[in-house]
Design an enzyme around this catalytic site. Structure first.
Site, PDB file in Angstrom:
ATOM      1  N   ASP A  10      -7.596  37.484  49.025  1.00 40.98           N
ATOM      2  CA  ASP A  10      -8.401  39.130  48.911  1.00 40.98           C
ATOM      3  C   ASP A  10      -6.682  39.578  48.830  1.00 40.98           C
ATOM      4  OD1 ASP A  10      -9.538  41.572  49.502  1.00 40.98           O
ATOM      5  OD2 ASP A  10      -8.235  42.564  50.851  1.00 40.98           O
ATOM      6  N   LYS A  14     -17.849  40.898  47.407  1.00 42.33           N
ATOM      7  CA  LYS A  14     -17.565  40.298  49.078  1.00 42.33           C
ATOM      8  C   LYS A  14     -18.468  41.465  50.321  1.00 42.33           C
ATOM      9  CE  LYS A  14     -12.991  40.435  48.507  1.00 42.33           C
ATOM     10  NZ  LYS A  14     -11.630  39.792  48.736  1.00 42.33           N
ATOM     11  N   ASP A  50      -8.179  40.485  54.982  1.00 43.01           N
ATOM     12  CA  ASP A  50      -7.831  42.041  56.042  1.00 43.01           C
ATOM     13  C   ASP A  50      -8.898  42.662  56.244  1.00 43.01           C
ATOM     14  OD1 ASP A  50      -7.852  43.166  53.222  1.00 43.01           O
ATOM     15  OD2 ASP A  50      -7.214  44.732  54.726  1.00 43.01           O
ATOM     16  N   ASN A  86     -12.253  43.032  45.338  1.00 46.90           N
ATOM     17  CA  ASN A  86     -13.808  43.964  45.361  1.00 46.90           C
ATOM     18  C   ASN A  86     -13.270  44.427  44.882  1.00 46.90           C
ATOM     19  OD1 ASN A  86     -15.007  42.338  46.889  1.00 46.90           O
ATOM     20  ND2 ASN A  86     -15.637  44.123  48.656  1.00 46.90           N
ATOM     21  N   ASP A 105      -5.456  43.430  47.827  1.00 47.07           N
ATOM     22  CA  ASP A 105      -5.659  44.733  48.468  1.00 47.07           C
ATOM     23  C   ASP A 105      -5.493  44.660  50.002  1.00 47.07           C
ATOM     24  OD1 ASP A 105      -5.296  47.020  46.696  1.00 47.07           O
ATOM     25  OD2 ASP A 105      -7.697  46.122  45.994  1.00 47.07           O
TER      26      ASP A 105
END
Length: 272
Positions: free
Chosen positions: A13, A187, A212, A47, A15
């Protein structure tokens, strides 16, 4: 200690995992450099709908994280893929920013602002969202347009704050139109996973998903046969694991923990 480098591919991921705003998070550079040196396959799966793949590529390079454009998938870009495959003649009313529209146009899709002509409403993060946009989207859906969401994220971490994201806007449109989204593309969807695994060309069990968020990153990995690692540098905490009952294979305080060779300890679901 388990051999982390036994995996063939690693999905990250962005962010809250690789960076927050313009700040690279601890351990990122050394960990990714080590994976590169070992010949591992990498993908960056975000995302976001307010940044294009090119935007993410430029940001990663600016943060001294070496990557290729082909290693990046955004939920906005994947939304373009989805519509191009499933509704290539769609007239799309976009609730979102210019980056999302740019991704759709790259697939030759038609964007409209007329709720009566639209066949689909695609909802992304929109920092200029207001009542008239809500009204337009609800009108389009009430007149038969298919409601789609770029991602389910209700919030997004930024430096020193957490701001509303796509999911919060989507809920208002679902309430106003009295219809739920037909498809959520980002996602943890199986569609997004299929595209990622196709690019990696590896068995899902040979891939580690690192992120996260429990309800997107970790669920994404678990539902699609990947191993998962939760980093505590973004949204989720250890306490959230017990509350949400989405159990990652590993929990790390940051990517620095693994890149420095600190042992990892799998979390056993039987403990919950």
């Amino acid at each position: 200690m388990e051999d982390l480098y036994a995996y063939d591919a690693f999905c990250f991921d962005l962010d809250g995992t690789i960076y927050i705003d313009q700040m690279r998070l601890p351990g990122v550079k050394s960990f990714i450099s080590e994976l590169r040196a070992r010949g591992k396959r990498l993908l960056f799966l975000t995302n976001t709908s307010v940044h294009t793949r090119e935007d993410c590529y430029t940001r990663l390079l600016g943060l001294d994280v070496p990557c290729q454009l082909e290693e990046i998938l955004t939920a906005g870009y994947v939304s373009g893929m989805y519509l191009a495959e499933h509704a290539p003649d769609a007239w799309v009313l976009v609730i979102g920013e210019e980056a999302l529209k740019k991704e759709l146009r790259s697939f030759g899709l038609t964007i409209t602002e007329d709720p009566h002509r639209s066949t689909h409403v695609l909802v992304g993060m929109d920092r200029q969202f207001h009542y008239d946009k809500l009204h337009q989207a609800a009108t389009a859906v009430r007149h038969g347009a298919v409601l789609l969401a770029v991602n389910p994220d209700t919030c997004c971490p930024v430096q020193g704050d957490i701001i509303p994201d796509t999911g919060s806007i989507l809920k208002s449109i679902e309430a106003a139109s009295e219809q739920e989204a037909a498809v959520v593309i980002g996602k943890p969807s199986r569609y997004y996973a299929a595209k990622a695994l196709q690019l990696l060309d590896v068995n899902s069990g040979r891939c580690l998903m690192i992120g996260d968020r429990l309800e997107t990153d970790i669920l994404f990995g678990k539902q699609n046969g990947m191993k998962t690692a939760l980093v505590l540098t973004g949204i989720a905490s250890k306490e959230d694991v017990e509350v949400m009952d989405i159990v990652p294979d590993y929990i790390w305080s940051s990517l620095n923990e693994r890149s420095l060779g600190v042992s990892i300890h799998p979390i056993r679901s039987t403990a919950l």
